[in-house]
Design a protein around this motif. Structure first.
Motif, PDB file in Angstrom:
ATOM      1  N   ASP A  64       0.843  -1.186   0.000  1.00  0.00           N
ATOM      2  CA  ASP A  64       0.000   0.000   0.000  1.00  0.00           C
ATOM      3  C   ASP A  64       0.885   1.245   0.000  1.00  0.00           C
ATOM      4  OD1 ASP A  64       0.093   1.036   3.130  1.00  0.00           O
ATOM      5  OD2 ASP A  64       0.327  -1.143   2.914  1.00  0.00           O
ATOM      6  N   PRO A  65       0.465   2.315  -0.670  1.00  0.00           N
ATOM      7  CA  PRO A  65       1.317   3.506  -0.790  1.00  0.00           C
ATOM      8  C   PRO A  65       1.721   4.108   0.545  1.00  0.00           C
ATOM      9  CG  PRO A  65      -0.473   3.606  -2.377  1.00  0.00           C
ATOM     10  CD  PRO A  65      -0.760   2.433  -1.472  1.00  0.00           C
ATOM     11  N   GLU A  66       0.820   4.038   1.550  1.00  0.00           N
ATOM     12  CA  GLU A  66       1.167   4.615   2.857  1.00  0.00           C
ATOM     13  C   GLU A  66       2.362   3.892   3.474  1.00  0.00           C
ATOM     14  OE1 GLU A  66      -3.187   5.484   2.159  1.00  0.00           O
ATOM     15  OE2 GLU A  66      -1.920   3.718   1.965  1.00  0.00           O
ATOM     16  N   SER A  67       2.353   2.557   3.441  1.00  0.00           N
ATOM     17  CA  SER A  67       3.478   1.799   3.994  1.00  0.00           C
ATOM     18  C   SER A  67       4.753   2.076   3.213  1.00  0.00           C
ATOM     19  CB  SER A  67       3.174   0.301   3.961  1.00  0.00           C
ATOM     20  OG  SER A  67       2.139  -0.035   4.850  1.00  0.00           O
ATOM     21  N   ALA A  68       4.635   2.092   1.880  1.00  0.00           N
ATOM     22  CA  ALA A  68       5.817   2.340   1.057  1.00  0.00           C
ATOM     23  C   ALA A  68       6.433   3.698   1.364  1.00  0.00           C
ATOM     24  CB  ALA A  68       5.455   2.238  -0.425  1.00  0.00           C
ATOM     25  N   ALA A  69       5.580   4.726   1.569  1.00  0.00           N
ATOM     26  CA  ALA A  69       6.097   6.064   1.861  1.00  0.00           C
ATOM     27  C   ALA A  69       6.818   6.099   3.208  1.00  0.00           C
ATOM     28  CB  ALA A  69       4.951   7.074   1.843  1.00  0.00           C
ATOM     29  N   VAL A  70       6.240   5.463   4.228  1.00  0.00           N
ATOM     30  CA  VAL A  70       6.869   5.455   5.553  1.00  0.00           C
ATOM     31  C   VAL A  70       8.211   4.719   5.501  1.00  0.00           C
ATOM     32  CG1 VAL A  70       6.665   4.539   7.888  1.00  0.00           C
ATOM     33  CG2 VAL A  70       4.730   5.713   6.844  1.00  0.00           C
ATOM     34  N   LEU A  71       8.258   3.577   4.825  1.00  0.00           N
ATOM     35  CA  LEU A  71       9.513   2.830   4.725  1.00  0.00           C
ATOM     36  C   LEU A  71      10.574   3.632   3.977  1.00  0.00           C
ATOM     37  CD1 LEU A  71       8.079  -0.718   3.947  1.00  0.00           C
ATOM     38  CD2 LEU A  71       9.179   0.020   6.064  1.00  0.00           C
ATOM     39  N   ARG A  72      10.163   4.312   2.930  1.00  0.00           N
ATOM     40  CA  ARG A  72      11.114   5.119   2.166  1.00  0.00           C
ATOM     41  C   ARG A  72      11.675   6.252   3.026  1.00  0.00           C
ATOM     42  NH1 ARG A  72       8.124   5.780  -1.937  1.00  0.00           N
ATOM     43  NH2 ARG A  72       7.174   7.761  -1.330  1.00  0.00           N
ATOM     44  N   LEU A  73      10.802   6.901   3.793  1.00  0.00           N
ATOM     45  CA  LEU A  73      11.257   7.983   4.662  1.00  0.00           C
ATOM     46  C   LEU A  73      12.245   7.475   5.710  1.00  0.00           C
ATOM     47  CD1 LEU A  73       7.889   9.862   5.219  1.00  0.00           C
ATOM     48  CD2 LEU A  73       9.884  10.742   4.028  1.00  0.00           C
ATOM     49  N   ALA A  74      11.901   6.359   6.343  1.00  0.00           N
ATOM     50  CA  ALA A  74      12.787   5.810   7.369  1.00  0.00           C
ATOM     51  C   ALA A  74      14.120   5.396   6.764  1.00  0.00           C
ATOM     52  CB  ALA A  74      12.108   4.627   8.056  1.00  0.00           C
ATOM     53  N   ALA A  75      14.074   4.775   5.584  1.00  0.00           N
ATOM     54  CA  ALA A  75      15.310   4.304   4.965  1.00  0.00           C
ATOM     55  C   ALA A  75      16.236   5.463   4.622  1.00  0.00           C
ATOM     56  CB  ALA A  75      14.986   3.508   3.699  1.00  0.00           C
ATOM     57  N   ARG A  76      15.680   6.573   4.174  1.00  0.00           N
ATOM     58  CA  ARG A  76      16.514   7.716   3.802  1.00  0.00           C
ATOM     59  C   ARG A  76      17.201   8.335   5.002  1.00  0.00           C
ATOM     60  NH1 ARG A  76      12.459  10.933  -0.343  1.00  0.00           N
ATOM     61  NH2 ARG A  76      12.853   9.692  -2.202  1.00  0.00           N
ATOM     62  N   ARG A  77      16.632   8.164   6.189  1.00  0.00           N
ATOM     63  CA  ARG A  77      17.170   8.837   7.361  1.00  0.00           C
ATOM     64  C   ARG A  77      17.882   7.886   8.327  1.00  0.00           C
ATOM     65  NH1 ARG A  77      15.437  14.164   7.959  1.00  0.00           N
ATOM     66  NH2 ARG A  77      14.200  14.813   6.171  1.00  0.00           N
ATOM     67  N   LEU A  78      18.036   6.643   7.922  1.00  0.00           N
ATOM     68  CA  LEU A  78      18.873   5.748   8.717  1.00  0.00           C
ATOM     69  C   LEU A  78      20.311   6.256   8.682  1.00  0.00           C
ATOM     70  CD1 LEU A  78      17.475   2.307   7.518  1.00  0.00           C
ATOM     71  CD2 LEU A  78      17.338   3.207   9.842  1.00  0.00           C
ATOM     72  N   GLY A  79      20.993   6.149   9.797  1.00  0.00           N
ATOM     73  CA  GLY A  79      22.366   6.651   9.852  1.00  0.00           C
ATOM     74  C   GLY A  79      23.299   5.698  10.547  1.00  0.00           C
ATOM     75  N   ALA A  80      23.493   5.896  11.843  1.00  0.00           N
ATOM     76  CA  ALA A  80      24.463   5.112  12.597  1.00  0.00           C
ATOM     77  C   ALA A  80      23.826   3.942  13.332  1.00  0.00           C
ATOM     78  CB  ALA A  80      25.176   6.021  13.601  1.00  0.00           C
ATOM     79  N   GLU A  81      22.677   3.478  12.873  1.00  0.00           N
ATOM     80  CA  GLU A  81      22.007   2.359  13.528  1.00  0.00           C
ATOM     81  C   GLU A  81      22.485   1.033  12.937  1.00  0.00           C
ATOM     82  OE1 GLU A  81      19.993   6.018  13.557  1.00  0.00           O
ATOM     83  OE2 GLU A  81      20.249   4.713  11.818  1.00  0.00           O
ATOM     84  N   ARG A  82      22.324  -0.019  13.704  1.00  0.00           N
ATOM     85  CA  ARG A  82      22.622  -1.369  13.200  1.00  0.00           C
ATOM     86  C   ARG A  82      21.362  -1.929  12.544  1.00  0.00           C
ATOM     87  NH1 ARG A  82      25.039  -4.915  17.828  1.00  0.00           N
ATOM     88  NH2 ARG A  82      23.208  -4.095  18.923  1.00  0.00           N
ATOM     89  N   VAL A  83      20.972  -1.296  11.439  1.00  0.00           N
ATOM     90  CA  VAL A  83      19.735  -1.643  10.759  1.00  0.00           C
ATOM     91  C   VAL A  83      20.013  -1.784   9.271  1.00  0.00           C
ATOM     92  CG1 VAL A  83      17.392  -0.909  10.179  1.00  0.00           C
ATOM     93  CG2 VAL A  83      18.303  -0.439  12.453  1.00  0.00           C
ATOM     94  N   ALA A  84      19.526  -2.870   8.688  1.00  0.00           N
ATOM     95  CA  ALA A  84      19.573  -3.058   7.238  1.00  0.00           C
ATOM     96  C   ALA A  84      18.157  -3.247   6.730  1.00  0.00           C
ATOM     97  CB  ALA A  84      20.426  -4.270   6.877  1.00  0.00           C
ATOM     98  N   LEU A  85      17.823  -2.552   5.660  1.00  0.00           N
ATOM     99  CA  LEU A  85      16.501  -2.648   5.055  1.00  0.00           C
ATOM    100  C   LEU A  85      16.681  -3.168   3.631  1.00  0.00           C
ATOM    101  CD1 LEU A  85      13.459  -2.075   5.183  1.00  0.00           C
ATOM    102  CD2 LEU A  85      13.937   0.276   4.499  1.00  0.00           C
ATOM    103  N   LEU A  86      16.074  -4.292   3.348  1.00  0.00           N
ATOM    104  CA  LEU A  86      16.199  -4.935   2.040  1.00  0.00           C
ATOM    105  C   LEU A  86      14.807  -5.068   1.437  1.00  0.00           C
ATOM    106  CD1 LEU A  86      18.435  -6.125   0.243  1.00  0.00           C
ATOM    107  CD2 LEU A  86      18.017  -8.348   1.306  1.00  0.00           C
ATOM    108  N   LEU A  87      14.601  -4.425   0.293  1.00  0.00           N
ATOM    109  CA  LEU A  87      13.295  -4.386  -0.362  1.00  0.00           C
ATOM    110  C   LEU A  87      13.385  -5.072  -1.716  1.00  0.00           C
ATOM    111  CD1 LEU A  87      12.655  -0.567   0.219  1.00  0.00           C
ATOM    112  CD2 LEU A  87      11.959  -2.421   1.722  1.00  0.00           C
TER     113      LEU A  87
END
Length: 910
Positions: A137-160
């Motif tokens: 759904d577009p709402e989920s995609a937008a939130v994930l995109r926003l979070a992914a762009r602002r990830l920085g020094a976290e131990r987080v990997a996002l694979l789409l």
């Protein structure tokens, strides 16, 4: 086991290694159906031993359900929400339907997801996997995109993983295209899957390196020259067709049920006269798997789900939707309503009403895209024309809220009829006007908005005023006649005295009206026209603080209702008032999570800071605003901010960045062009290219945007460039208008600029008095940039008059100020002039903050004020860990060792 895929595995391994070391990242896998994207996600999950793995997948029929994928992804972590800051937790809980209340701003929800991932990663690295993003759904995609762009020094990997042909596009994230398997790898995989296959060459040729085709085609008939996806669909059709009829009906229920919830499917099967035994043949063939522990049913591949739904006769699909609607309980009103709507065979008042009610609930949780689709369907189902029109308007407004202006315009255009009632037409015209404004079509947008306001002006002056305030903004870019006419219509509205917009309207008219009238007169008389009349401030003009207080007392929606008045205050030179109000509105916008309005407010704040002599602060806020404008899809402010950042680069003498930012501003339409042109003029002026500078500045101050803030304030630069070319007479018209503007502004700094212009133009016997008057004005109301410019010009004039000893003081002061401001070319010019007088160069500032990025500078400033990392993160839409990372990078640049030492650098940062 993966065959081949060395490059792809290396990319995924690199992503995991970086995230495990504290450098978060995202990667988008793109490719055709069955090419192996899901297998790469599986391999990543296997490689992430000891990690927290969150996983979700888009489902084609679920794309209209707001936040479905986000809910699925975060379901295992919902017990961790209590650790989020209050506003973030509330916004995310309301979005996911865990709590009642109005939806949070989309960026606030994204910030909550970012913070949640960061919190989880404090305990163990986090891998978030999302498959079939094209069906999210577009709402989920937008939130994930926003979070992914602002990830920085976290131990987080996002694979789409996503297809390339449809669905939400995660633009702006790094991606990797997944191609066919190489022939040796394809042959090895086929041998592993079907070792006894009599004719592997035929299958290898048909599969064309597609791993899923290699798995499925050995079991199907020859499918000719179709591409792999087409062959796969036919193969699946064949497998399903051989199943018993009752099993096929069971599969259809599973294909149309978005969640795969076993409990719902069992109820729907019972509604259809089926039982669990009817599913056994499909399970035996491995077409789907039932996970009793998770309570889920999953197809072997999404293409199989699509094939089952596509091949089913209409009568069976209608029956399945009826059964699923009955199976969904009150906890899932939108799913229940959609299934009921899809089962309707004609107009159905009850189904339409239920879907519209569910759409309203979805919109209240921030699911505006899904709500718009539901309202649109409800309107088509309704037999009542009035209700259909009302729900169409709701669909249009939900699309606007979602930022889908093209869709809003399409719906509005289809529904707009001359015989519609005025209120409905006004809503539809407003939507069309907003869409045209976003595309940069300012003339049509302005006409549409003013027509919308005229339709409801008499019965509804309050809403009409809000439309016309928006129209004033549009008119500002359309031209002076449009501004004049819109202000006239706005002030003619019979607003009641207690309307929150009434004081705002009065201030807008007072702030914009005089300048607009004078600029029109100058354009009619030509560029060399002399003074057109006096320009006093006038009696009874409301001040910006008075307008703010009255609007707040009347219940204004802050910050939205005050935003345009804040920016308009810069037009008559009310800079200090704008600076004060913009700071408040930005703070309130952050606290309220109104991130969609923040780019506007931050731009006004940055302008006021620049004019107040704080280019460092201005750069920080402009950079933040640009990031937010990109994230929220606001091209108008993106262009404005590129132009503004070009000007800041010009002051520093950074030629390449200035030209790049200016080009970006021009490419995004006319909104950022005035700032960009001023930037190029100042860059040329600082580099001694007076001819080029004059060309840019003359085009700006004499062009269609001459009424803009940047154009008005560029007149002193135009005068300086013209004098260097001995063309001072060419500036008579713009300078006369600038004098009237300065008289209305009635500020010492404005009068100082007028004196400086006349000093440049005056004969030597009169010039000094003008320079001294300008310096007295600067001393009364200091503005470091303009004061240093005046000191430099005065020092140059004294040196040319062989008064070298007297020239040293203003030149030394100018050089010091330019160095503090980071204005390299201007400081160098002052240094050379000082050397020519025989005086030593000035010492640099005691402490330098050179080398800090805008984000580091902003973080350091907030930390120096005593804010915690978590508080800073909430303000700047970052994670707390990223804030800490930037702080530690900034310490050595500042020469400090800890947070407690930062207070000492605050003056230099400001």
């Amino acid at each position: 086991m993966l065959y081949g895929r060395g490059t792809e595995r290396a990319a995924v391994d690199q992503l995991l290694a970086a995230a495990g070391g504290g450098r978060a990242g995202a990667l988008v896998l793109r490719g055709e159906p069955g090419i192996g994207k899901s297998a790469l996600l599986d391999a990543a999950a296997s490689a992430a031993a000891g990690w927290r793995v969150l996983r979700a997948a888009g489902v084609e029929s679920e794309a209209r359900l707001p936040h479905a994928v986000l809910s699925q992804l975060l379901a295992p972590a919902l017990g961790e929400l209590d650790g989020l800051p209050g506003p973030q937790r509330a916004a995310l809980e309301r979005t996911l339907g865990l709590a009642d209340g109005p939806a949070g701003d989309r960026l606030l929800v994204g910030l909550a997801v970012l913070t949640l991932l960061g919190d989880l990663a404090e305990r163990q690295p986090v891998l978030a996997l999302v498959d079939d993003l094209q069906w999210a759904d577009p709402e989920s995609a937008a939130v994930l995109r926003l979070a992914a762009r602002r990830l920085g020094a976290e131990r987080v990997a996002l694979l789409l993983a996503t297809r390339e042909d449809d669905g939400p596009d995660p633009a702006g994230l790094p991606d990797l295209r997944i191609g066919p398997l190489a022939e040796p790898d394809a042959a090895a995989l086929l041998h592993h899957l079907a070792p006894e296959l009599p004719d592997p060459a035929r299958v290898l040729a048909a599969a064309a390196g597609n791993p899923l085709a290699l798995r499925e085609l050995p079991h199907g008939a020859d499918t000719g020259a179709l591409p792999p996806a087409g062959r796969l669909r036919l193969a699946y059709h064949g497998q399903v067709s051989r199943l018993p009829g009752r099993t096929q009906r069971w599969l259809l229920l599973a294909a149309l049920e978005e969640t795969g919830a076993l409990e719902v499917l069992l109820r729907a099967a019972a509604e259809s006269g089926l039982d669990a035994a009817d599913l056994a043949p499909a399970e035996e063939q491995g077409l789907l798997k039932v996970d009793l522990t998770a309570g889920r049913v999953a197809f072997r591949h999404p293409l199989l789900r699509s094939a089952v739904a596509d091949r089913a006769p209409l009568v069976d699909r209608l029956a399945a939707h009826r059964a699923l609607a009955a199976a969904h309980g009150p906890a899932e009103p939108l799913r229940r309503a959609w299934h009921r709507a899809l089962a309707a065979t004609g107009r159905d008042a009850d189904a339409a009403g239920e879907l519209a009610a569910a759409a309203g609930a979805a919109a209240a949780r921030g699911g505006h895209t899904g709500a718009s689709a539901a309202y649109e369907r409800a309107a088509r189902l309704s037999p009542d024309p009035d209700l259909a029109r009302r729900w169409t308007v709701e669909a249009v407004e939900a699309a606007l809220e979602a930022g889908e202006v093209d869709r809003a315009e399409r719906l509005a255009l289809a529904a707009d009829r001359p015989d519609s009632d005025p209120v409905t037409r006004a809503h539809l015209l407003f939507a069309r006007g907003v869409a045209e404004f976003w595309r940069g079509e300012h003339g049509p947008a302005h006409r549409r908005l003013t027509e919308a306001a005229a339709l409801v002006a008499d019965p509804h002056p309050g809403p009409a005023a809000r439309v016309l305030v928006q129209a004033v903004h549009v008119a500002w870019y359309d031209g002076l006649p449009a501004v004049r006419d819109t202000l006239a219509a706005l002030t003619a509205l019979p607003l009641p005295a207690d309307d929150p917009l009434e004081p705002v309207v009065r201030y807008l008219a007072a702030a914009l009206g005089p300048l607009v009238g004078e600029q029109e007169q100058e354009q009619e008389q030509g560029p060399d026209a002399g003074p057109a009349g006096a320009g006093g401030a006038g009696a009874g003009v409301p001040t910006l603080p008075e307008a703010e207080r009255a609007a707040r007392a009347a219940g204004a929606a802050v910050p939205v209702d005050l935003a345009l008045a804040c920016g308009a205050g810069l037009v008559p030179g009310h800079d200090a008032e704008v600076l004060d109000l913009a700071r408040r509105l930005v703070r309130e916008g952050r606290e309220a999570g109104a991130f969609g309005t923040l780019p506007t407010l931050l731009f006004f704040l940055a302008e006021a800071e620049l004019f107040d002599g704080r280019p460092g602060l201005a750069a920080d806020h402009a950079a933040e605003a640009l990031g937010l404008a990109r994230d929220t899809g606001q091209p108008l402010w993106t262009g404005q901010l590129h132009g503004f950042l070009a000007y800041l680069s010009a002051v520093r003498g950074d030629g390449d960045p200035c030209r790049e930012q200016a080009a970006a501003a021009f490419a995004r339409g006319g909104a950022g062009a005035p700032w960009a042109r001023w930037a190029l003029g100042v860059l040329d002026l600082g580099a001694g290219r007076a001819e080029d500078a004059f060309g840019q500045l003359a085009a700006l101050t004499g062009g269609p945007h001459a009424h803009h803030v940047s154009a008005v304030r560029a007149v002193p630069d135009l005068v300086e460039a013209a004098v260097r070319l001995r063309r001072g007479e060419r500036t008579a018209g713009p300078l006369a208008g600038f004098e009237r503007w300065a008289a209305r502004a009635d500020r010492p700094w404005a009068r100082a600029l007028v004196h400086r212009c006349h000093a440049l133009l005056a004969p030597d016997e009169f010039a000094e008095d003008r320079y001294l008057a300008a310096l007295a004005g600067h001393a009364e109301q200091p503005r470091p940039w303009e004061q240093a410019r005046t000191e430099l010009l005065y020092g140059e004039w004294l040196r040319r008059g062989r008064r070298k000893a007297e020239a040293r003081a203003p030149l030394r002061s100018a050089e010091q100020a330019f160095r503090r401001l980071g204005a390299g070319p201007w400081a160098e010019r002052a240094r050379l002039e000082l050397e020519a007088t025989g005086g030593p160069a000035a010492a640099g500032p005691e402490r330098t903050v050179a080398g800090l990025t805008p984000q580091e500078s902003q973080i350091v400033r907030l930390a120096a004020q005593g804010l915690s990392n978590r508080e800073i993160a909430a303000q700047l839409f970052l994670s707390a860990r990223t804030v800490g990372h930037h702080l530690y990078k900034a310490y050595p640049k500042l020469g400090v060792g800890s947070r407690t030492d930062l207070a000492g650098v605050l003056p230099a940062l400001s």
